[in-house]
Structure formats: C-alpha cells, structure tokens
Design an enzyme around this catalytic site. Structure first.
Site, mmCIF file in Angstrom:
data_model
loop_
_atom_site.group_PDB
_atom_site.id
_atom_site.type_symbol
_atom_site.label_atom_id
_atom_site.label_comp_id
_atom_site.label_asym_id
_atom_site.label_seq_id
_atom_site.Cartn_x
_atom_site.Cartn_y
_atom_site.Cartn_z
ATOM 1 N N SER A 57 1.420 -1.282 -0.105
ATOM 2 C CA SER A 57 -0.112 0.310 0.248
ATOM 3 C C SER A 57 0.923 1.127 0.217
ATOM 4 O O SER A 57 1.956 1.257 0.263
ATOM 5 C CB SER A 57 -0.633 0.502 1.393
ATOM 6 O OG SER A 57 0.267 0.730 2.063
ATOM 7 N N LYS A 58 0.322 2.925 0.266
ATOM 8 C CA LYS A 58 0.612 3.277 -0.051
ATOM 9 C C LYS A 58 2.162 3.907 1.436
ATOM 10 O O LYS A 58 2.961 4.619 0.953
ATOM 11 C CB LYS A 58 0.314 5.124 -0.330
ATOM 12 C CG LYS A 58 -0.922 4.936 -1.788
ATOM 13 C CD LYS A 58 -1.021 6.238 -1.392
ATOM 14 C CE LYS A 58 -1.873 6.142 -3.426
ATOM 15 N NZ LYS A 58 -2.812 6.362 -3.222
ATOM 16 N N ARG A 59 1.524 3.184 1.786
ATOM 17 C CA ARG A 59 2.336 2.791 3.428
ATOM 18 C C ARG A 59 3.993 2.699 3.083
ATOM 19 O O ARG A 59 5.031 2.997 3.902
ATOM 20 C CB ARG A 59 1.575 2.285 4.050
ATOM 21 C CG ARG A 59 1.820 2.775 5.686
ATOM 22 C CD ARG A 59 0.494 1.473 6.450
ATOM 23 N NE ARG A 59 0.368 0.407 6.033
ATOM 24 C CZ ARG A 59 1.411 -1.319 6.107
ATOM 25 N NH1 ARG A 59 2.754 -0.293 6.774
ATOM 26 N NH2 ARG A 59 1.209 -2.140 5.401
ATOM 27 N N GLY B 144 5.148 2.925 0.097
ATOM 28 C CA GLY B 144 5.870 3.979 -0.683
ATOM 29 C C GLY B 144 6.170 4.111 -1.985
ATOM 30 O O GLY B 144 4.531 4.046 -1.845
#
Ligand code: GLU
Length: 488
Positions: free
Chosen positions: A255-257, A259
């Site tokens: 996920s965006k977490r 990067g």
C-alpha cells in the site's frame, strides 16, 4: 481447431496504474503474445464520477510506457468495440431486458431504508443478509407500468434454484467451489440506470470473445456471481486465473504506506520499463530454468500459465533496483543518454551547452557514471559534479584549508592545469599532473588527494578524479582551481 487465445486487461481508471494492475496487464499481454492471440484493453468506466478523460489517459500512458501494446481497445479500435464501458450502455440494457423477459431477473422497487432494515434484522437473527425477494413477484408488465409513472427501480438477478454450488478450475488455485447461497439476488442494474461491474464484465468478456481472464485475487469472490450470469446467457465460461496478492517488504499488503505503488512513481524515480517488466513478471511467476534476468523476448518465449503460483509475492525494491541497474548498464549510451536527459533537464543542468550536447562527451561520461547508477535519477548528482555553474565548495570540505600543505598543493595544481597543452585531459594526463603535485609539494595520502578533490569537485570525498578529470575541459578546471585558491 483450437480457439484463438484472447486475453484482456480491464482497468477502472481511477488514477495511475498500480504495480499490481501492471502485473495483471503484463501476464495477460504475455500470454496473448506467447499464444499468438489478441490482447484487448477495455476501460471499465461506469463509475463516471471517478473516471475522467484524464484518468483514462493516465492509464493508457502507463501501459504505453511499459510497452504492453493492445491489439484492440482505445485508440486502436477493433471489431468488437466499443471498448469503453460507458459507450456500451445500450448493450447492457439489451442484456438486462433479455434476463427480465426470461424471468431470470426482476425489477426491485424496495427503498434503501427498507433494504437497510431488512439487512439489520437478518444479521440480528443470524441469517445471511440476502434480499428477501419481496419484489420477485412483480411482473415484468407491472414493473414497466410503475417505471412509466416515475417510480425508481433497480434490476436484480435471480439466483438460480436447484444448484447447491458452483465449481470452476482456476489456473492458479485449482478447483474452487462456491456454495450458491453465498449470495442473494443481487442488483445488476442500479435504479439510476447504471449497470454493475459483475454484469458488465461478463457481458463484455463474452461478447469480446475473451478466452482467459487473469486478474487480482480480490476478484475471486466475484467469480460466483459472474458464473451465474454466464450460465443465464448460456455463454461459455472463460478460463480464470486469480493472481497472488502482492505484499510489501514487511509482508503486509502493498500500500501507499510502503512508498511508491504506481508505475508512474517508479518512472519518475528513474526506473526503466524493461526492468519494471522483468521484475513484475517474477512476482507470481518463475522461469523454467530459474533465470532472473529475462527481457521481453525471453519472457514471451518462456511464459506459461502453468508456472503462475498462488503464494503471495513480495515487492522487493532492493531487487528491483538491482535489476534496474543491470538493464541500465546494458543500454547503448545513445539510448541511455536520451533517458537520462529529462532527469538532468529537470535538475537544471546545462544540457544546451556545446559540451553537454557533444555525443562523444556523453558517451565518455556515461561510461564513467553508469557503474554508479542504479536508477536514471542517480545521474543527477553525478552530472552535477561537471556543472561549472553550481560548483561550490562544500562545508565539510573546508577542513583541508586548515592543513599547512594545502596552499602549496592548490597552487601547484593550478600551475599544472595552466601548463597543460590542449583543452582535454586523459587519465594519464591527470596521473602525471597529480604525480607532479606530489613530488613538487612533497605531500602524499590525504594531504594530496583531498585538496585535489576539493579543487576539482568542491568535495573532499567521493568521485575518482582520474575518471572525472577526463570528462572536464581545461577552462573548467582552471575556473574551479581559481575559486578554491581564493579560499585560502
Ligand atoms: N475493473 C476491474 C478492476 O480494475 C476489473 C476486474 C476484472 O479483471 O474482472 O479491478
């Protein structure tokens, strides 16, 4: 005669292409190529609030960057279009009518409040929250009359009776069985007239002659509804493969977490589409001989649905960087320069100067720098070393000015540069000049190397001068030597 393989990629254009989507597209593209079939691109844009012209363009650009060309779809057309779902509404409507008339679907006039209440009660009573079929008794004619009068109605698909379970053979997961009562009569056409994903997807895959559907694991549960719809139209079922989930390095869903998660981000970070493709291919597939570096031709040659595996794949950015570096170093310099140029341009480097435009210089500098580059963007700090305009003595370098011998070293270096005949230097020229400084000033080790580095690049560490100096002109070295000598 065996059927021609037709695969498809069916993105809902809601932003940049996620790496997971890119992998789905890649496998579908590879299989079509491998089998000499067709790769169809279909845009699932029935959610009109989220699908704009721009967001479609973004996905098309990402696919083009990766080089997964489609044989049918937006921009290229094809015999079984249109390839935008928003342009196929009449087709879905006609299909809905067919089901309504065959009593395989019915209009539902229940309000949202009623449906909500029914759901709550079912959950409380421990029953599955399926629709209670209140409207299944409304005849087609009565429903039409009510709609005529302005009532709003959705169309529900009637779950066929007399079949306990649906089974199909997934390429990756093997035999998958769903009990029929996993779902209740579900909506296929919303009261605002928009059809739902499961319905459009089946109608389109069937009418577009899709033989193999490869898609994300999260769609596995949709397959039950889709199988029921295929059955209701007596359309043949395609072969399904639900691809493994992609995890981040910490084994959590990517996920965006973590990067960067979109292809565009990787493009902007300086990754090559060739490396990205090779890397994505191995996220859920492996080559028969265990090889890791496979270009597109190798992938097409070796790709096989049998080797897709269901275990979660880990997106290892370290490996991606290694692959990128491998591809980058293999590129002919002319090509590599073209790809590096936009990064240098956005860093404001002097690309229009006659030196930087010189292909001989580009070739020479790339031979020096490419071994230190993992991404195209890594070229920026390296080329920055060669830019006279931004030459600056770094704070950390100023220590060299406190050494007694430095003044003489810098003066001797300047003398050596001045005394050099010609505008260019070879590695041997540099070694001779450095040796002269060493002998004439009687210095060695860091007292020699560090002041010279400061005189050439403004830093006391990094960069091999014997490689860098041959990339620089006499005028540039002189200018730098003068700036540095003023410091002392
Ligand atoms: N539009 C769907 C998605 O983007 C397609 C799913 C499918 O391939 O059936 O996830």
């Amino acid at each position: 005669m065996s059927t021609r393989v037709r695969t498809r990629f069916a993105p809902s254009p809601t932003g940049n292409l996620h790496v997971g989507g890119a992998r789905t597209a890649l496998y579908s593209w590879l299989y079509a190529k491998k089998m000499g079939g067709d790769f169809v691109l279909r845009i699932e844009d029935t959610d009109q609030a989220r699908s704009t012209k721009e967001s479609v363009q973004v996905v098309l650009n990402d696919l083009k960057w990766l080089g997964y060309d489609w044989s049918e779809g937006p921009e290229v057309g094809g015999p079984l279009g249109p390839y935008y779902q928003s342009e196929r509404l009449s087709i879905y409507k006609e299909h809905t009518e067919r089901l309504l008339k065959a009593k395989k679907a019915y209009y539902c006039f229940c309000t949202d409040e009623r449906l909500e209440k029914m759901k709550e009660e079912a959950i409380k009573a421990g029953r599955p929250p399926h629709y209670d079929r209140t409207c299944s008794h409304v005849s087609y004619e009565d429903a039409k009359a009510r709609l005529e009068k302005g009532e709003k109605g959705a169309v529900r698909f009637k779950i066929p009776s007399g079949k306990d379970a649906y089974t199909f053979k997934d390429i990756i997961r093997g035999e998958v069985t769903f009990p029929s009562d996993m779902v209740g009569d579900f909506v296929i056409l919303r009261s605002d007239g928009m059809p739902v994903y499961n319905f459009c997807c089946v109608v389109d895959d069937a009418l577009m002659g899709i033989t193999h559907v490869l898609r994300a694991e999260e769609h596995l549960s949709n397959t039950l509804r889709q199988m029921m719809i295929y059955e209701s139209f007596e359309y043949p079922l395609p072969t399904f493969g639900h691809l493994s989930i992609i995890l981040g390095a910490d084994k959590q869903k990517l996920s965006k977490r973590h990067g960067a998660t979109s292809c565009k981000q990787y493009e902007e970070m300086g990754f090559l589409p060739e490396a990205m493709t090779n890397f994505l291919a191995l996220l859920g597939w492996s080559s028969p001989d265990g090889k890791e570096i496979l270009n597109k031709e190798d992938l097409i040659k070796n790709f096989d649905l049998d080797r897709l595996h269901g275990a979660a794949a880990v997106f290892d950015e370290v490996k991606l960087k290694w692959m990128n570096a491998t591809y980058l170093r293999e590129l002919p310099h002319l090509d590599l320069w073209k790809r590096v140029e936009p990064f240098l341009a956005s860093a404001g480097l002097p690309l229009t100067s006659s030196l930087w435009k010189d292909s001989g210089w580009q070739d020479k500098t790339l031979s020096v720098f490419k071994t230190s580059m993992e991404t195209l963007k890594d070229a920026v700090p390296l080329y920055q070393l060669l830019d006279d305009e931004t030459f600056k003595i770094q704070e950390e370098a100023k220590e060299v000015f406190t050494w007694e011998s430095t003044k003489a070293v810098l003066a001797e270096w300047k003398k050596q540069v001045e005394g050099h005949t010609g505008d260019d230097f070879t590695e041997a020229d540099f070694n001779t000049m450095q040796d002269a400084v060493k002998t004439n000033c009687n210095v060695k080790g860091k007292f020699l190397f560090m002041p010279l580095r400061v005189a050439v690049i403004g830093k006391a560490h990094g960069a091999e001068l014997k490689q860098l100096v041959p990339c620089m002109k006499k005028s540039s070295l002189l200018r730098r030597a003068e700036i540095v000598s003023k410091e002392i």
